[in-house]
Design a protein around this motif. Structure first.
Motif, PDB file in Angstrom:
ATOM      1  N   ARG A 173      -2.791   5.996  16.487  1.00  0.00           N
ATOM      2  CA  ARG A 173      -3.209   4.593  16.569  1.00  0.00           C
ATOM      3  C   ARG A 173      -3.627   4.229  17.988  1.00  0.00           C
ATOM      4  O   ARG A 173      -4.652   3.573  18.203  1.00  0.00           O
ATOM      5  N   THR A 210     -10.836   8.702  12.708  1.00  0.00           N
ATOM      6  CA  THR A 210     -10.506   7.767  11.636  1.00  0.00           C
ATOM      7  C   THR A 210      -9.571   6.657  12.118  1.00  0.00           C
ATOM      8  O   THR A 210      -9.620   5.535  11.613  1.00  0.00           O
ATOM      9  N   SER A 211      -8.737   6.959  13.108  1.00  0.00           N
ATOM     10  CA  SER A 211      -7.892   5.912  13.690  1.00  0.00           C
ATOM     11  C   SER A 211      -8.737   4.903  14.457  1.00  0.00           C
ATOM     12  O   SER A 211      -8.386   3.716  14.519  1.00  0.00           O
ATOM     13  N   GLU A 213     -11.598   3.967  13.442  1.00  0.00           N
ATOM     14  CA  GLU A 213     -12.097   3.088  12.384  1.00  0.00           C
ATOM     15  C   GLU A 213     -11.067   2.004  12.065  1.00  0.00           C
ATOM     16  O   GLU A 213     -11.426   0.836  11.843  1.00  0.00           O
ATOM     17  N   VAL A 214      -9.803   2.380  12.019  1.00  0.00           N
ATOM     18  CA  VAL A 214      -8.743   1.393  11.805  1.00  0.00           C
ATOM     19  C   VAL A 214      -8.775   0.344  12.915  1.00  0.00           C
ATOM     20  O   VAL A 214      -8.525  -0.846  12.670  1.00  0.00           O
ATOM     21  N   GLU A 233      -2.883   3.439   6.650  1.00  0.00           N
ATOM     22  CA  GLU A 233      -3.644   2.197   6.484  1.00  0.00           C
ATOM     23  C   GLU A 233      -5.146   2.408   6.538  1.00  0.00           C
ATOM     24  O   GLU A 233      -5.932   1.458   6.355  1.00  0.00           O
ATOM     25  N   TRP A 234      -5.582   3.647   6.796  1.00  0.00           N
ATOM     26  CA  TRP A 234      -7.027   3.918   6.839  1.00  0.00           C
ATOM     27  C   TRP A 234      -7.627   3.750   5.462  1.00  0.00           C
ATOM     28  O   TRP A 234      -7.056   4.168   4.454  1.00  0.00           O
ATOM     29  N   GLN A 235      -8.808   3.151   5.423  1.00  0.00           N
ATOM     30  CA  GLN A 235      -9.560   3.020   4.186  1.00  0.00           C
ATOM     31  C   GLN A 235     -11.005   3.410   4.430  1.00  0.00           C
ATOM     32  O   GLN A 235     -11.550   3.177   5.514  1.00  0.00           O
ATOM     33  N   ASN A 237     -14.787   3.204   4.724  1.00  0.00           N
ATOM     34  CA  ASN A 237     -15.755   2.138   4.923  1.00  0.00           C
ATOM     35  C   ASN A 237     -16.891   2.343   3.917  1.00  0.00           C
ATOM     36  O   ASN A 237     -17.510   3.404   3.894  1.00  0.00           O
TER      37      ASN A 237
END
Length: 336
Positions: A173, A210-211, A213-214, A233-235, A237
């Motif tokens: 994170r 990907t973090s 992106e979060v 918590e990543w989703q 896009n």
């Protein structure tokens, strides 16, 4: 008649001065120029250390010389640095020259154990250099901002006892926020910000991407090169396309056991497209051998399998014939 700032005016006649907008400021030019100066300062510091070091053959001296050789290329302009801070283990190398014809910007995140020395020997830039050579209009940033999981800054090697750091969500994170900040700053340059944005993550580098992106970064395409995993918590896009390219390797084996990122991996998460595993040059040693005996079938594995799994994990980042199929598919996917 009067003259105001070079504009001739007649009595009783209003002057209409043409105002020209200042040309856009290209931050990458300033940063590369500043880091060329930083590189020369660091070389001077290294020369001073070497001149006073009584042991001219120890490993520390060899590392300093390796760094100086790399920085000399920076000063000469054959290597471009967007960021360099040796003491904080921060380096971002820019490959290619942004221009009006730039259509794609690649941010490449290397994996676990990456140190500054992996940049000095060119080990982590191979895929990015291939893409900038083969895909017109592409420039790349090879990104390392701070200490990576398992990195040993004292030796430039790895500390295998710290492998758990690559599975640490809080660490990812924090790194993701830093990468998102870089993306925002980099894209403030008018040339870079207008281009398509692609992120490539190898191993832990995919967790970093990907973090980010979060943390708010957006990419048009995200590529996993045997990527590690994603935060819970990543989703996905919906405006981003995702792809995983992998050999059978040591990380894939760990993911198969569910011990890497709690099973939230590119090969299992439906957000990522993927085909079959690529086959490495020594994959024959990974295949089990079954021998039929009087007591029944006995299955054995070659003792070289572990080494092959480790080699395959690194192979996917290399510009070598054994990896040409991966590079070709990656190039074609980016072109699409």
């Amino acid at each position: 008649m009067s003259r105001v700032r070079g504009v001739v005016t007649l009595p009783g006649v209003r002057s209409h001065r043409r105002v020209h907008a200042a040309p856009p400021r290209h931050r990458w030019i300033d940063r590369v120029a500043a880091n060329r100066v930083n590189a020369q300062d660091r070389i001077t510091r290294i020369d001073r250390i070497l001149a006073t070091d009584p042991d001219r053959d120890d490993e520390r001296v060899a590392r300093l010389r390796k760094e100086a050789e790399y920085l000399e290329r920076v000063v000469a302009g054959t290597v471009q640095l967007y960021l360099y801070d040796h003491d904080a283990s921060r380096i971002i190398e820019m490959i290619g020259a942004p221009s009006a014809t730039t259509t794609t910007v690649v941010t490449s995140g290397p994996g676990t154990y990456t140190s500054l020395f992996n940049f000095y020997d060119g080990g982590v830039q191979q895929v990015s250099k291939h893409l900038t050579d083969k895909v017109p209009g592409t420039i790349a940033f090879v990104y390392k901002d701070g200490l990576f999981p398992g990195e040993d800054t004292a030796t430039g090697g790895m500390n295998a006892l710290r492998i758990g750091e690559a599975n640490d969500a809080d660490r990812a994170r924090s790194a993701g926020k830093q990468l998102a900040s870089f993306e925002a700053g980099m894209r403030s340059d008018p040339v870079l910000g207008a281009a398509r944005q692609v992120a490539i993550g190898h191993s832990w580098g995919l967790a970093n991407v990907t973090s980010s992106e979060v943390a708010g970064a957006h990419y048009d395409k995200v590529v996993s090169l045997s990527g590690a995993g994603m935060l819970p918590e990543w989703q996905k896009n919906p405006q981003t396309t995702y792809l995983d390219l992998s050999f059978r390797d040591i990380l894939q084996s760990g993911q198969g056991l569910g011990v890497v990122w709690d099973g939230n991996n590119p090969r299992t998460n439906p957000a990522f497209e993927h085909g079959e595993y690529y086959r490495g040059p020594d994959d024959k040693y990974l295949d089990p051998v079954t021998v039929h005996t009087m007591d029944g079938p006995v299955t054995t594995y070659d003792g070289r399998a572990l080494g092959v799994l480790v080699d395959n994990h690194n192979l996917i980042t290399q510009n070598t014939p054994s990896n040409f199929r991966v590079l070709f598919d990656l190039q074609r996917w980016l072109d699409g």
